[in-house]
Design an enzyme around this catalytic site. Structure first.
Site, PDB file in Angstrom:
ATOM      1  N   LYS A   1     -10.404  -1.285  10.020  1.00 12.88           N
ATOM      2  CA  LYS A   1     -10.551  -2.499   9.211  1.00 12.88           C
ATOM      3  C   LYS A   1     -10.829  -3.727  10.075  1.00 12.88           C
ATOM      4  CE  LYS A   1      -7.301  -0.780   5.740  1.00 12.88           C
ATOM      5  NZ  LYS A   1      -7.937  -0.273   4.536  1.00 12.88           N
TER       6      LYS A   1
ATOM      7  N   ASP B   1       3.369  -4.604   8.011  1.00 18.86           N
ATOM      8  CA  ASP B   1       2.098  -3.909   7.853  1.00 18.86           C
ATOM      9  C   ASP B   1       0.992  -4.967   7.898  1.00 18.86           C
ATOM     10  OD1 ASP B   1      -0.161  -2.588   7.102  1.00 18.86           O
ATOM     11  OD2 ASP B   1       0.636  -1.772   5.228  1.00 18.86           O
TER      12      ASP B   1
ATOM     13  N   CYS C   1      -4.644   2.429  -3.768  1.00 17.89           N
ATOM     14  CA  CYS C   1      -3.413   2.892  -3.117  1.00 17.89           C
ATOM     15  C   CYS C   1      -2.271   1.900  -3.317  1.00 17.89           C
ATOM     16  CB  CYS C   1      -3.614   3.158  -1.627  1.00 17.89           C
ATOM     17  SG  CYS C   1      -4.859   4.415  -1.303  1.00 17.89           S
TER      18      CYS C   1
ATOM     19  N   GLN D   1      -4.127  -5.546   6.554  1.00 20.14           N
ATOM     20  CA  GLN D   1      -5.074  -6.492   5.955  1.00 20.14           C
ATOM     21  C   GLN D   1      -5.017  -7.855   6.630  1.00 20.14           C
ATOM     22  OE1 GLN D   1      -7.424  -5.750   3.863  1.00 20.14           O
ATOM     23  NE2 GLN D   1      -6.739  -3.732   3.180  1.00 20.14           N
TER      24      GLN D   1
ATOM     25  N   HIS E   1       0.880  -1.170   0.000  1.00 22.56           N
ATOM     26  CA  HIS E   1       0.000   0.000   0.000  1.00 22.56           C
ATOM     27  C   HIS E   1       0.921   1.226   0.000  1.00 22.56           C
ATOM     28  CE1 HIS E   1      -2.789   2.943   1.812  1.00 22.56           C
ATOM     29  NE2 HIS E   1      -3.774   2.131   1.488  1.00 22.56           N
TER      30      HIS E   1
HETATM   31  C1  LIG Z   1      -2.104  -2.981   3.453  1.00 17.33           C
HETATM   32  C2  LIG Z   1      -2.538  -1.625   3.941  1.00 17.33           C
HETATM   33  N1  LIG Z   1      -1.651  -0.836   4.571  1.00 17.33           N
HETATM   34  C3  LIG Z   1      -1.987   0.367   5.045  1.00 17.33           C
HETATM   35  C4  LIG Z   1      -3.263   0.864   4.916  1.00 17.33           C
HETATM   36  C5  LIG Z   1      -3.541   2.238   5.423  1.00 17.33           C
HETATM   37  O1  LIG Z   1      -4.483   2.294   6.433  1.00 17.33           O
HETATM   38  P1  LIG Z   1      -4.924   3.726   6.959  1.00 17.33           P
HETATM   39  O2  LIG Z   1      -5.405   4.470   5.746  1.00 17.33           O
HETATM   40  O3  LIG Z   1      -6.025   3.464   7.914  1.00 17.33           O
HETATM   41  O4  LIG Z   1      -3.738   4.374   7.557  1.00 17.33           O
HETATM   42  C6  LIG Z   1      -4.232   0.082   4.267  1.00 17.33           C
HETATM   43  C7  LIG Z   1      -5.617   0.534   4.093  1.00 17.33           C
HETATM   44  O5  LIG Z   1      -6.025   1.359   3.349  1.00 17.33           O
HETATM   45  C8  LIG Z   1      -3.846  -1.178   3.760  1.00 17.33           C
HETATM   46  O6  LIG Z   1      -4.722  -1.950   3.104  1.00 17.33           O
END
Ligand SMILES: Cc1ncc(COP(=O)(O)O)c(C=O)c1O
Lengths: 423, 151
Positions: free
Chosen positions: A239, A213, A379, A216, A136
């Protein structure tokens, strides 16, 4: 296929669905909502909503600094959220759980403090940071900023044609100069579950720290921060059926203690004099200012809710739904799934292309039938570029998703093809 | 969105332009080339503008995007090529006004011609940027081409 034939579904699926009031809503002029965008954000069970409302109605006060009954109750509820998250992650200590605004802020916290650190943790000129092409943007951009600012080099694992991390050049990427290896546990675009423990072991052999990270992964896999082998694990509250506005950073105590503060302000200090300040211990050292109090209370209720159902059971449900969806999607003419085709190797987010129809248009037609999916680059532009596509449509399921909803998606895709007059 | 709204979004004019993509492809000569991106969905357009004095001789483009953004580029080039910059301005203004009017602006068909078909997209927050992408690129290219000729 009827619900009962699918092995692995949560046994009381209808009861679980009843916990989520939004699922009773209709959209598009009276059609039932088919919410297949849970990788974007999950829906919230009544218990999370009620716990937050109750806190605001009966216990609201600032934490730590209010010397009255409500202050004590609020602090207890807030710190109770930390205890619940620590249990959810199987963290050795509750002090290792830091609340942030979201996963993005947690990753920025780590990347920034590594630049500011003194001693061996410091990332500086000549050092290497390794990420992957399937991240992401939140796990790419903070590291680009870090390496650009410090003169370090950013390298990355590529992706194989079938959507796995390409580990062929692991020895070259993870070398003596590597200070940080950061990767996603589960890809938000390809769905791939990565071999985290193996990569962590290799990274530790060269003394690099491992940042995971789990944005997910935390919603759908049992997460054990010790067993996974990482030094830092982050995820985002919204999430995991929790509220927006709160994220979690877990880090090994010794590591967190060596890192300098991220933001300065109230609550993160030990003492302040005009000449200089000393800082609180973890976790408060990293929590400047009034924290997301009611969000932490809600997140505590959310992870309790998931644990009560059982992360193993949720994982089995996701796998059953994902397998069913992969099968159904592949019956649609001109549809190509991006990422692994075996449900056992992946999470519940499935991105796909429909030949001749742009993802925006797919999502729009599905929306007119009450089916909510995501269209765009999710993203993850580099991962899309790797497959030579600019965007895709993504369905993502969760513990409340039924096989009938997958059927509605597949029907909707057939309808989309006919709407745009594809033969 | 309901299914009758779907039909008002995807009018035949739009589906037709999305398929035919009039004036697509990048051509020479040109005085300005711009690249615009819609950061939310990643849709992209590269657009070239060729002026001869005050006349818009050519607008050529290469785009990756949904049917709304493709059709919009096609309609725009069909409307603007051959006009003077001054003649193009009220059309451009009317299109922006319609798209930013949240569906409340009654579009003037005499000015907008085929572009009136985007009135349905103007009601959908998520699609406004798709329809505007190439129009904003044209405006940007025009400014650059004019700066160029001032030097
Ligand atoms: C794999 C992953 N990392 C990071 C994020 C970022 O999460 P947030 O926008 O809540 O910071 C997301 C979600 O959008 C994600 O799917």
């Amino acid at each position: 296929m009827t619900t009962t034939q699918l092995v692995g579904l949560l046994p009381e699926l209808e009861v679980i669905r009843a916990d989520f009031p939004i699922l009773e809503r209709t959209v598009a002029g009276g059609l039932p909502l088919v919410y297949l965008d849970s990788a974007n954000t999950s829906q919230k069970p009544q218990v999370v909503i009620d716990t937050m409302v109750d806190h605001l109605e009966r216990h609201n006060a600032n934490v730590a600094r209010a010397m009255h009954a409500l202050g004590a109750e609020s602090t207890e509820a807030f710190e109770g959220g930390r205890d619940r998250v620590a249990a959810f992650l199987n963290a050795p200590s509750r002090d290792e759980v830091i609340f942030t605004k979201n996963a993005s802020e947690a990753l920025n916290l780590v990347a920034n403090t590594l630049a500011w650190a003194q001693g061996p943790l410091r990332v500086g000129e000549g050092d290497v940071v390794v990420t992957t092409e399937m991240e992401h943007h939140s796990n790419i951009v903070p590291w680009q900023l870090l390496t650009e600012r410090t003169g370090a080099t950013l390298k990355w694992f590529g992706i194989t044609d079938d959507g796995h991390l390409d580990l062929a050049n692991i020895d070259e990427l993870i070398s003596e100069r590597t200070k940080v290896v950061t990767l996603t546990w589960v890809s938000n675009m390809l769905g791939t579950i990565n071999p985290v423990a193996e990569i962590a072991r290799r990274a530790h052999e060269v003394g690099a720290i491992v940042v995971l990270d789990a944005s997910q992964a935390a919603p759908q896999l049992p997460v054990d921060v010790v067993a996974c082998g990482a030094d830092v694990v982050v995820f985002t509250g919204h999430k995991v059926v929790g509220p927006t506005g709160i994220g979690v950073l877990w880090g090994r105590r010794e590591l967190l203690e060596q890192l300098p503060p991220f933001l300065g302000g109230g609550e993160m200090i030990e003492t302040v004099r005009m000449e200089g300040s000393t800082y609180a211990g973890i976790p408060h050292k990293f929590e400047a200012g009034t924290p997301p109090i009611v969000e932490a209370v809600g997140l505590g209720a959310a992870v309790d809710y998931l644990s009560h159902i059982g992360m193993d059971a949720i994982h089995r449900h996701e796998q059953a739904i994902t397998a069913y969806a992969l099968e159904g999607l592949q019956t649609v003419r001109g549809l190509t799934v991006l990422g692994p085709l075996d449900a056992a190797e992946r999470g519940g987010a499935i991105s796909f292309e429909l030949d001749g129809v742009h993802p925006h248009d797919v999502a729009q037609v599905l929306d007119s039938r009450g089916v909510a999916v995501r269209a765009g680059h999710h993203c993850a532009k580099p991962a899309h570029a790797r497959f030579g596509v600019q965007s895709s449509t993504r369905m993502s399921s969760y513990l409340y998703t039924t096989p009938a909803e997958i059927d509605a998606l597949v029907d909707g895709l057939e309808y989309t093809r006919s709407y745009f007059k594809l033969g | 969105m309901m299914s009758h709204e779907l039909d008002s979004l995807y009018q035949d004019i739009i589906l037709d332009h999305a398929k035919r993509r009039l004036n697509a492809g990048l051509r020479e000569p040109f005085e300005a080339e711009v690249h615009h991106v819609n950061p939310t969905c990643g849709d992209e357009v590269t657009l070239r503008l060729h002026l001869e004095g005050d006349v818009i001789r050519d607008i050529s483009y290469d785009n990756q995007g949904c049917s709304i953004s493709s059709a919009s580029a096609s309609v725009m080039t069909e409307l603007l090529i051959g006009k003077t910059v001054a003649e193009a301005k009220p059309i451009h203004d009317a299109f922006l006004e319609m798209m930013r009017g949240k569906g409340q602006v009654e579009p003037d068909e005499d000015v907008l011609e085929d572009a009136i078909a985007f009135a349905g997209a103007a009601k959908l927050t998520a699609r406004i940027k798709c329809a505007l992408l190439s129009w904003m690129a044209y405006q940007d290219a025009l400014v650059r081409a004019q700066e160029e000729s001032d030097v």
